[in-house]
Design a protein around this motif. Structure first.
Motif, mmCIF file in Angstrom:
data_model
loop_
_atom_site.group_PDB
_atom_site.id
_atom_site.type_symbol
_atom_site.label_atom_id
_atom_site.label_comp_id
_atom_site.label_asym_id
_atom_site.label_seq_id
_atom_site.Cartn_x
_atom_site.Cartn_y
_atom_site.Cartn_z
ATOM 1 N N PHE A 272 42.838 35.864 66.085
ATOM 2 C CA PHE A 272 43.417 36.678 67.149
ATOM 3 C C PHE A 272 42.841 38.089 67.135
ATOM 4 C CE2 PHE A 272 46.334 33.256 66.493
ATOM 5 C CZ PHE A 272 46.831 32.976 67.748
ATOM 6 N N SER B 204 44.370 40.876 67.304
ATOM 7 C CA SER B 204 45.083 41.754 66.377
ATOM 8 C C SER B 204 45.263 41.076 65.018
ATOM 9 C CB SER B 204 46.434 42.108 66.967
ATOM 10 O OG SER B 204 47.129 40.914 67.258
ATOM 11 N N ALA C 131 47.022 38.915 63.768
ATOM 12 C CA ALA C 131 48.277 38.172 63.642
ATOM 13 C C ALA C 131 48.456 37.591 62.253
ATOM 14 C CB ALA C 131 48.367 37.070 64.718
ATOM 15 N N LEU C 132 48.176 38.379 61.226
ATOM 16 C CA LEU C 132 48.460 37.932 59.859
ATOM 17 C C LEU C 132 49.964 37.996 59.647
ATOM 18 C CD1 LEU C 132 45.660 39.805 57.900
ATOM 19 C CD2 LEU C 132 45.630 37.499 58.860
ATOM 20 N N PHE C 133 50.491 37.102 58.792
ATOM 21 C CA PHE C 133 51.930 37.104 58.542
ATOM 22 C C PHE C 133 52.260 38.227 57.574
ATOM 23 C CE2 PHE C 133 50.941 32.487 59.271
ATOM 24 C CZ PHE C 133 51.327 32.516 60.595
ATOM 25 N N PRO C 134 53.020 39.236 58.023
ATOM 26 C CA PRO C 134 53.229 40.422 57.182
ATOM 27 C C PRO C 134 54.069 40.121 55.948
ATOM 28 C CG PRO C 134 54.470 40.603 59.235
ATOM 29 C CD PRO C 134 53.628 39.376 59.345
ATOM 30 N N HIS C 135 54.874 39.051 55.974
ATOM 31 C CA HIS C 135 55.752 38.784 54.836
ATOM 32 C C HIS C 135 55.058 37.951 53.759
ATOM 33 C CE1 HIS C 135 56.020 35.256 57.362
ATOM 34 N NE2 HIS C 135 56.652 34.592 56.422
ATOM 35 N N LYS D 120 49.600 42.227 50.167
ATOM 36 C CA LYS D 120 50.151 41.959 51.486
ATOM 37 C C LYS D 120 49.164 42.482 52.533
ATOM 38 C CE LYS D 120 54.158 39.989 50.818
ATOM 39 N NZ LYS D 120 55.405 40.611 50.417
ATOM 40 N N ASN E 66 49.382 44.439 54.949
ATOM 41 C CA ASN E 66 49.420 45.862 55.296
ATOM 42 C C ASN E 66 48.725 46.733 54.249
ATOM 43 O OD1 ASN E 66 51.251 45.874 53.248
ATOM 44 N ND2 ASN E 66 52.978 46.605 54.463
ATOM 45 N N ARG F 213 41.336 42.513 56.664
ATOM 46 C CA ARG F 213 42.309 41.741 57.455
ATOM 47 C C ARG F 213 41.603 40.719 58.316
ATOM 48 N NH1 ARG F 213 46.528 46.345 59.534
ATOM 49 N NH2 ARG F 213 46.411 47.422 57.560
ATOM 50 N N ARG G 116 38.855 39.316 57.802
ATOM 51 C CA ARG G 116 38.334 38.186 57.039
ATOM 52 C C ARG G 116 39.444 37.255 56.573
ATOM 53 N NH1 ARG G 116 34.420 40.711 52.904
ATOM 54 N NH2 ARG G 116 35.822 42.483 53.054
ATOM 55 N N ARG H 281 41.922 31.998 57.125
ATOM 56 C CA ARG H 281 43.115 31.257 57.492
ATOM 57 C C ARG H 281 42.827 30.306 58.647
ATOM 58 N NH1 ARG H 281 48.221 34.440 59.941
ATOM 59 N NH2 ARG H 281 46.790 34.447 61.694
#
Ligand SMILES: Nc1ncnc2c1ncn2[C@@H]1O[C@H](COP(=O)(O)OP(=O)(O)O)[C@@H](O)[C@H]1O
Ligand SMILES: [Mg+2]
Lengths: 374, 301
Positions: free
Chosen positions: A83, A85, A87-91, A132, A134, A141, A143, A148
């Motif tokens: 994506f 942006s 769209a990595l999962f921040p949690h 994480k 962030n 990010r 990469r 993923r």
């Protein structure tokens, strides 16, 4: 070649009365690095979302390896997306982000671990796997997003302007990395960008889009050297573009020597073309700035297929490896010229502001873009 | 280093100035009443209400009466059930509101009922649930039942009305956190092979954790101490701690016992809140434990 071919056939998508995609047809080959290039808002993301399954076209079909995938939900398509942006999962940590698709498939722990490490290695992120998202830089990010998207071993990878959030220098590096990655895994890449230089440098083929329509599909070379429309000529690289009327068209070697009347230049010019155009037709004529020659003195040999103009340098722009000149011709029309500096210039560029110069190009270097009326 | 300390100290002094009104408010409306309750719970009950100034633990001894214990566990059960249903219903509401283009309209619809007195709204439920109420009459009219169903004066009615009363307190914090959620993450999850349900459970819920915890606190605490709802629509099976307290003050006139129960309520609620908040804070701390690293090796490393 691994990967699948993708066929987009007569796809239209309207939001209310606004046509985001207007009868788009594209055939993408197995293992190709294919770019969708166009200005912002031209419908690139919309097309990508239709292929990924987040949007449905009003008309048309999308075939993956010959099978219509429109009835399938996104999770059942052998297509993955990077994506814009990311769209990595921040949690989740980097490791868990990459492991996410495998955990869904309930892959056994040992296989999962080996595979996640393999893909983290592929994008050189093993050292950061516990962080994480962030805590990562923009390039890292991006990469993670790629690893993923690849771990499911999709047949087609969709990339929506993956480099647009990064600074210029990093962009170049990552572009080269992406190209290597593509050679390494050999699946089909569909790469969306609004940056023509990105598209030209890595793509096998490019589809140039504007206002929901595909204007031209071709290799970077074809698109640059023989643009199909005014828009493509202007959007890809820089150019001098004029409307013209055909005055004469006579066979010349294995093509036609055409004489065009160009009101903006106040005279006629010569250009070679493969089509036999009839007298009186209106066309667009283009000549790239780097194909023009600029000299202080009148060129000595002026053949019959050389177009020559006299003018004044209005604005010289020096940028190291080349200079760009805006030259005002005698009738006031401004023409762009780019001169490469192949040799060291101890004395500085020999053409300066307000100098009188001669601009010339050969008939073979001009190009008739499109016939306005047929 | 030094200036840093100075700044910190000045910041602290300013902090005291800013928080003074809040501190005053807390003292007058929370600490003083709490002090009175603690004090009363250790005094002897007066004959006609009030207290006599004599220290005793008798209020606490009276509390360990099996009847009262049964009420305590019943209250925990009813409050837990009502809170769970409230959150389960509020989640899809908050989600739909956050995704809607008419957020203001939906927010207004959630908030407007507050402008009506809560007692009146409870009475409206009596009109809906009673044996000659809307529901029973409607079911009879379409011939589904011939005898009225016992819809009111039981635990079911209490839980239903509690959910109705407190669902806005759950919807609002859930809406606020879901509104900040990046919905593209759900698309990313679907793209990577998650079904709709999996994308909700594995991506949405963990990312709106803090909203869920706020919603839990905002609903569980008032429900735990509720007394009007069980009083008006409940029966024998729905007599709760709140009702004990009111009855001890107004009927039995045992103020120390009422105070002791209030204290238990406060302590249990506080423990719950602290537990939920620390679990959330530690989660957040884990997420933010390291500051963003600079973009040093973003490219080829
Ligand atoms: N969900 C939507 N509702 C209304 N208009 C939309 C929606 N999605 C995209 N559009 C419009 O469609 C056009 C194409 O959008 P998009 O495909 O995102 O362009 P690109 O990716 O080429 O910049 C834009 O003008 C955009 O405003
Ligand atoms: Mg886009």
């Amino acid at each position: 070649m691994k990967g699948f071919d993708v066929t987009v056939k007569d796809v239209s998508r309207a939001y209310g009365s606004f046509k985001a995609l207007d009868d788009v047809s594209i055939e993408i080959r197995k293992g190709e690095f294919f770019s969708l290039l166009g200005p912002s808002g031209c419908g690139k993301t919309t097309l990508l979302r239709i292929i990924a399954g987040f949007d449905t076209p009003d008309e048309g079909v999308v075939l993956l390896d010959g099978k219509n995938i429109l009835p399938l939900p996104p999770d059942k398509r052998q297509v993955n997306t990077v994506f814009q942006s990311y769209a990595l999962f921040p949690h989740l940590s980097v490791y868990e982000n990459v492991a996410f698709p495998l955990r869904l498939k309930k892959v056994p722990a040992t296989t999962l671990d080996a595979k996640v490490r393999e893909y983290l290695h592929l994008v050189q992120l093993e050292a950061h796997m516990d962080k994480k998202p962030n805590m990562l830089s923009g390039g890292q990010r991006q990469r993670v997003a790629i690893a993923r998207a690849l771990i499911n071993e999709p047949s087609v990878l969709l990339l929506d302007e993956p480099l647009s959030a990064l600074d210029a220098k990093l962009r170049q590096n990552l572009l080269v990395e992406l190209d290597h990655l593509h050679d390494q895994i050999g699946i089909t890449f569909i790469y969306v960008t609004h940056d023509q230089s990105e598209a030209l440098s890595v793509s096998d083929r490019i589809a140039v889009m504007n206002k929901g329509k595909v204007l031209q599909i071709g290799t970077p070379y074809e698109i640059y050297e023989s643009p199909a429309t005014d828009f493509v000529a202007r959007f890809i690289g820089e150019t001098n573009l004029f409307s013209a009327e055909v005055k004469e068209c006579v066979p010349y070697e294995d093509y036609y020597m055409t004489t065009l009347d160009i009101p903006a230049l106040g005279t006629t010019i010569k250009v070679t073309d493969y089509d036999n155009l009839s007298v009186g037709q209106h066309v667009s004529f283009t000549v790239r700035p780097e194909k023009l020659k600029i000299t202080g003195d009148m060129p000595t040999k002026v053949g019959k297929d050389i177009n020559l103009f006299k003018g004044i340098v209005e604005e010289p722009i020096y940028s190291g490896f080349q200079s760009k000149y805006y030259v005002s011709l005698e009738n006031g029309t401004v023409i762009k010229v780019i001169q490469q500096h192949a040799n060291y210039m101890d004395e500085g560029p020999d053409i300066d502001w307000k100098d009188q110069v001669y601009v010339s190009w050969s008939a073979e270097d001009g190009y008739i873009v499109e016939v306005v009326d047929r | 280093m030094n200036t840093h300390h100075l700044q910190e100290r000045r910041g602290r002094r300013l902090g005291i100035t800013y928080s003074a009104p809040m501190g005053l408010w807390l003292t007058v409306f929370f600490l003083v009443p709490l002090g009175i309750i603690i004090l009363y719970s250790f005094l002897k009950k007066g004959l006609y209400g009030g207290v006599e100034w004599e220290f005793t633990l008798s209020a606490y001894q009276q509390m360990f009466n099996p009847n009262f214990m049964r009420v305590l566990f019943r209250t925990l059960w009813v409050a837990t059930l009502a809170t769970c249903f409230t959150i389960l219903l509020a989640l899809p509401c908050g989600y739909a509101m956050a995704r809607s283009r008419n957020q203001v309209l939906w927010l207004a619809l959630v908030i407007v009922p507050f402008w009506t007195n809560s007692l009146i709204r409870i009475y409206a439920w009596i009109a809906i649930l009673s044996s000659e109420g809307f529901v029973n009459e409607a079911l009879k009219a379409i011939g589904l039942i011939s005898e009225s169903l016992p819809l009111i004066y039981n635990q079911g009615a209490v839980i239903t009305v509690l959910i109705y009363m407190y669902i806005p307190f759950a919807i609002l914090p859930l809406f606020t956190t879901i509104d900040k959620f990046d919905f593209q993450l759900l698309e990313a999850a679907r793209d990577l092979g998650a079904t709709k349900a999996e994308s909700i459970v594995k991506v949405l819920l963990p990312n709106i954790r803090s909203g869920i915890i706020t919603a839990l606190i905002f609903t569980f605490i008032p429900i735990f101490g509720a007394y009007t709802v069980p009083l008006l629509v409940g029966g024998k099976d729905s007599y709760l701690i709140g009702n004990i307290i009111v009855d001890q003050v107004t009927k039995t006139r045992n103020w120390p016992l009422a105070s002791a129960f209030s204290l238990v309520l406060t302590v249990l609620s506080t423990i719950g809140v602290i537990w939920m908040m620390t679990s959330n804070a530690s989660e957040k701390a884990r997420q933010k434990s390291v500051v963003q690293v600079a973009d040093t090796n973003g490219g080829l490393s």
